[in-house]
Design a protein around this motif. Structure first.
Motif, PDB file in Angstrom:
ATOM      1  N   VAL A 154       0.888  -1.000  -0.101  1.00 32.01           N
ATOM      2  CA  VAL A 154      -0.157   0.060   0.090  1.00 32.01           C
ATOM      3  C   VAL A 154       0.900   1.353   0.150  1.00 32.01           C
ATOM      4  N   LEU A 155       0.929   2.007  -0.993  1.00 31.99           N
ATOM      5  CA  LEU A 155       1.780   3.265  -1.224  1.00 31.99           C
ATOM      6  C   LEU A 155       1.007   4.317  -0.979  1.00 31.99           C
ATOM      7  N   LEU A 156       1.188   5.367   0.064  1.00 29.51           N
ATOM      8  CA  LEU A 156       0.485   6.546   0.527  1.00 29.51           C
ATOM      9  C   LEU A 156       1.361   7.589  -0.161  1.00 29.51           C
ATOM     10  N   SER A 157       0.706   8.405  -1.112  1.00 29.91           N
ATOM     11  CA  SER A 157       1.479   9.539  -1.733  1.00 29.91           C
ATOM     12  C   SER A 157       2.950   9.302  -2.037  1.00 29.91           C
ATOM     13  N   PRO A 158       3.095   8.207  -2.978  1.00 31.20           N
ATOM     14  CA  PRO A 158       4.388   7.745  -3.117  1.00 31.20           C
ATOM     15  C   PRO A 158       5.134   8.610  -4.424  1.00 31.20           C
ATOM     16  N   ALA A 159       6.406   8.552  -4.125  1.00 25.44           N
ATOM     17  CA  ALA A 159       7.177   9.169  -5.193  1.00 25.44           C
ATOM     18  C   ALA A 159       7.575   8.020  -5.998  1.00 25.44           C
ATOM     19  N   SER A 160       7.091   8.058  -7.175  1.00 26.96           N
ATOM     20  CA  SER A 160       7.186   6.899  -8.192  1.00 26.96           C
ATOM     21  C   SER A 160       7.816   7.214  -9.576  1.00 26.96           C
ATOM     22  N   HIS A 161       8.060   8.250  -9.991  1.00 24.91           N
ATOM     23  CA  HIS A 161       8.522   8.738 -11.299  1.00 24.91           C
ATOM     24  C   HIS A 161       9.459  10.026 -11.332  1.00 24.91           C
ATOM     25  N   ARG A 164      12.757  16.115 -12.001  1.00 28.02           N
ATOM     26  CA  ARG A 164      13.988  16.822 -12.096  1.00 28.02           C
ATOM     27  C   ARG A 164      13.933  17.724 -10.955  1.00 28.02           C
ATOM     28  N   GLU A 165      12.837  18.532 -11.028  1.00 29.97           N
ATOM     29  CA  GLU A 165      12.801  19.875 -10.183  1.00 29.97           C
ATOM     30  C   GLU A 165      12.094  19.650  -8.696  1.00 29.97           C
ATOM     31  N   PRO A 166      12.852  19.612  -7.521  1.00 31.25           N
ATOM     32  CA  PRO A 166      12.192  19.287  -6.419  1.00 31.25           C
ATOM     33  C   PRO A 166      11.206  20.023  -6.101  1.00 31.25           C
ATOM     34  N   PRO A 167      10.370  19.549  -5.141  1.00 30.01           N
ATOM     35  CA  PRO A 167       9.043  20.361  -4.657  1.00 30.01           C
ATOM     36  C   PRO A 167       9.768  21.532  -3.860  1.00 30.01           C
ATOM     37  N   ALA A 168       9.009  22.486  -3.991  1.00 27.16           N
ATOM     38  CA  ALA A 168       9.282  24.112  -3.506  1.00 27.16           C
ATOM     39  C   ALA A 168       9.752  23.969  -2.021  1.00 27.16           C
ATOM     40  N   PRO A 169       9.168  23.041  -1.053  1.00 29.19           N
ATOM     41  CA  PRO A 169       9.710  23.182   0.321  1.00 29.19           C
ATOM     42  C   PRO A 169      10.979  22.385   0.453  1.00 29.19           C
ATOM     43  N   PHE A 170      11.307  21.593  -0.639  1.00 20.84           N
ATOM     44  CA  PHE A 170      12.583  20.732  -0.306  1.00 20.84           C
ATOM     45  C   PHE A 170      13.794  21.357  -1.233  1.00 20.84           C
ATOM     46  N   LYS A 171      13.551  22.538  -1.847  1.00 18.89           N
ATOM     47  CA  LYS A 171      14.641  23.027  -2.697  1.00 18.89           C
ATOM     48  C   LYS A 171      16.203  23.390  -1.772  1.00 18.89           C
ATOM     49  N   MET A 200       7.777  25.768   6.638  1.00 17.81           N
ATOM     50  CA  MET A 200       8.194  24.373   6.044  1.00 17.81           C
ATOM     51  C   MET A 200       7.055  23.570   6.205  1.00 17.81           C
ATOM     52  N   LEU A 201       6.650  23.280   7.554  1.00 13.47           N
ATOM     53  CA  LEU A 201       5.338  22.387   7.868  1.00 13.47           C
ATOM     54  C   LEU A 201       4.249  22.610   7.280  1.00 13.47           C
ATOM     55  N   ALA A 202       3.907  23.856   7.162  1.00 13.65           N
ATOM     56  CA  ALA A 202       2.586  24.346   6.408  1.00 13.65           C
ATOM     57  C   ALA A 202       2.609  23.939   5.031  1.00 13.65           C
ATOM     58  N   ASP A 265      -2.452  16.921  -3.389  1.00  9.98           N
ATOM     59  CA  ASP A 265      -1.145  16.670  -3.046  1.00  9.98           C
ATOM     60  C   ASP A 265       0.113  17.659  -3.773  1.00  9.98           C
ATOM     61  N   PRO A 266       0.727  18.751  -2.930  1.00  8.54           N
ATOM     62  CA  PRO A 266       1.506  19.562  -3.708  1.00  8.54           C
ATOM     63  C   PRO A 266       2.907  18.930  -3.775  1.00  8.54           C
ATOM     64  N   ILE A 267       3.298  17.956  -3.018  1.00 15.12           N
ATOM     65  CA  ILE A 267       4.681  17.347  -3.062  1.00 15.12           C
ATOM     66  C   ILE A 267       4.999  16.453  -3.802  1.00 15.12           C
ATOM     67  N   CYS A 268       4.067  15.470  -4.030  1.00 12.77           N
ATOM     68  CA  CYS A 268       3.998  14.275  -5.050  1.00 12.77           C
ATOM     69  C   CYS A 268       2.783  14.498  -5.660  1.00 12.77           C
ATOM     70  N   PRO A 269       2.786  15.215  -6.674  1.00 12.54           N
ATOM     71  CA  PRO A 269       1.131  15.472  -7.573  1.00 12.54           C
ATOM     72  C   PRO A 269       0.764  14.226  -8.155  1.00 12.54           C
ATOM     73  N   LEU A 270      -0.709  14.200  -7.910  1.00 10.92           N
ATOM     74  CA  LEU A 270      -1.431  12.979  -8.395  1.00 10.92           C
ATOM     75  C   LEU A 270      -0.957  12.773  -9.957  1.00 10.92           C
ATOM     76  N   ALA A 271      -1.021  13.711 -10.719  1.00  7.45           N
ATOM     77  CA  ALA A 271      -0.673  13.544 -12.174  1.00  7.45           C
ATOM     78  C   ALA A 271       0.529  13.066 -12.507  1.00  7.45           C
ATOM     79  N   LEU A 272       1.659  13.551 -11.609  1.00  5.65           N
ATOM     80  CA  LEU A 272       2.928  13.032 -11.926  1.00  5.65           C
ATOM     81  C   LEU A 272       3.377  11.635 -11.377  1.00  5.65           C
ATOM     82  N   HIS A 273       2.555  11.087 -10.228  1.00  4.00           N
ATOM     83  CA  HIS A 273       3.210  10.110  -9.492  1.00  4.00           C
ATOM     84  C   HIS A 273       2.057   9.224  -9.569  1.00  4.00           C
ATOM     85  N   GLY A 274       0.626   9.352  -8.961  1.00  5.93           N
ATOM     86  CA  GLY A 274      -0.319   8.398  -8.646  1.00  5.93           C
ATOM     87  C   GLY A 274      -0.818   7.760  -9.887  1.00  5.93           C
TER      88      GLY A 274
END
Length: 330
Positions: A154-161, A164-171, A200-202, A265-274
């Motif tokens: 069971v994969l919860l909000s997984p990074a799968s693909h 190249r550009e990291p999510p904004a909070p992790f730059k 960052m948490l927000a 989900d703004p960190i691992c967007p559904l369209a890019l991963h899910g």
């Protein structure tokens, strides 16, 4: 002489600043560890010393946390599942209170090898493996490289693909140089991180509110330690290449896979991963929940219900025995 004296004064001031930053970083790390001590046990496997909790009895559920996190990120799921499941959550190698013999952070495939050794050490045979965010990527690597060790995913909000550009909070973690990474970890990362902590948490929880008590109950305070910055930066820099190597292999997965995403989900967007993951894995089921990336906390009841059902299905499948057909002579 005036120039020399000025240069010496500047160097002395820089040295004092450097010492002050290192001292501040060490003090913050000590306070974080005092607030958020280890919860469970330790086991030495395959060049790593892993910190884990092992709660309850029943169908086994193994929990793998995400980038920069630790096993406390699953406290809400552990509380809900432990009354009738055996829940095993571990700090990924290099994260939380888990350490490795090497100074270098192991890549995703090395972490999968270590987790496979962990499952063998605890005699956890083909459990339900749950991964959140980068923990989802680790769960996929484990299933691909050690398919006999995993019963279902069971994969919860997984990074799968690969992205190249990291999510904004992790730059701020995008530091390719290991040397610079360590310098920053012991100088600027902690004070700057403290200043940006709430923001960052927000961003990570958005659009949901940060769950109350996350710094202690959810282990968020441990993110202020220099080792956490080093591991998270190394993980993030290495992740795109690992995902690029894994994605073509997803169609080979033959175990039950469920993919769970927050719609916003703004960190691992559904369209890019899910969506591409669910399309690539044969028979994968996709579940959409309201909310963002931190659904193990913000949607704990709904996620726990999905895990409970997946564990029951896994247990039922494990007890099925193929009957021997009666052969009638022609």
């Amino acid at each position: 002489m005036g120039f020399v004296a000025a240069a010496v004064a500047i160097l002395a001031a820089l040295l004092v600043l450097l010492v002050a930053l290192v001292a501040y970083t060490a003090a913050v790390a000590r306070r974080a560890q005092a607030r958020v001590p280890p919860l469970g046990r330790f086991v030495d496997v395959d060049g790593a010393r892993l910190h884990y909790v092992d709660r309850g009895r029943g169908p086994v559920v193994v929990l793998l946390h995400g980038l920069g996190g630790n096993l406390r990120n699953f406290h809400a799921l552990i509380e809900r599942l432990a009354p009738d499941h055996r829940v095993v959550a571990l700090d990924r190698p290099g994260c939380g209170y888990s350490t490795t013999a090497s100074a270098a952070q192991p890549d995703l495939f090395e972490q999968a090898r270590i987790v496979a050794a962990f499952l063998r050490a605890l005699d956890l045979r083909q459990p339900l493996v749950v991964g959140h965010s980068m923990g989802g990527a680790l769960a996929l690597a484990l299933a691909l490289d050690f398919p006999d060790h995993v019963g279902s995913l069971v994969l919860l909000s997984p990074a799968s693909h690969e992205v190249r550009e990291p999510p904004a909070p992790f730059k701020g973690l995008d530091v390719p140089s290991p040397v610079l990474r360590r310098v920053l970890a012991w100088t600027l990362a902690t004070p700057l991180g403290q200043l940006a902590h709430e923001r960052m948490l927000a961003a990570v929880f958005a659009p949901d509110a940060v769950t109350p008590g996350f710094d202690v109950e959810g282990g968020g305070a441990l993110g202020a330690r220099p080792g956490n910055f080093i591991a998270a930066s190394a993980d993030m820099v290495a992740l795109p290449a690992a995902l690029a190597a894994m994605a073509p292999r997803y169609p080979s997965l033959s175990l039950p896979v469920q993919v769970v995403f927050g719609r916003d989900d703004p960190i691992c967007p559904l369209a890019l991963h899910g969506l591409p993951l669910a399309a690539a894995v044969p028979g994968a089921a996709l579940h959409l929940l309201d909310g963002g990336h931190m659904i193990p906390l913000t949607q704990a009841d709904a996620v726990a219900a999905l895990l409970r059902k997946a564990a029951a299905e896994r247990r039922e499948a494990a007890t099925v025995r193929t009957p021997v057909a009666n052969v009638v002579p022609a």
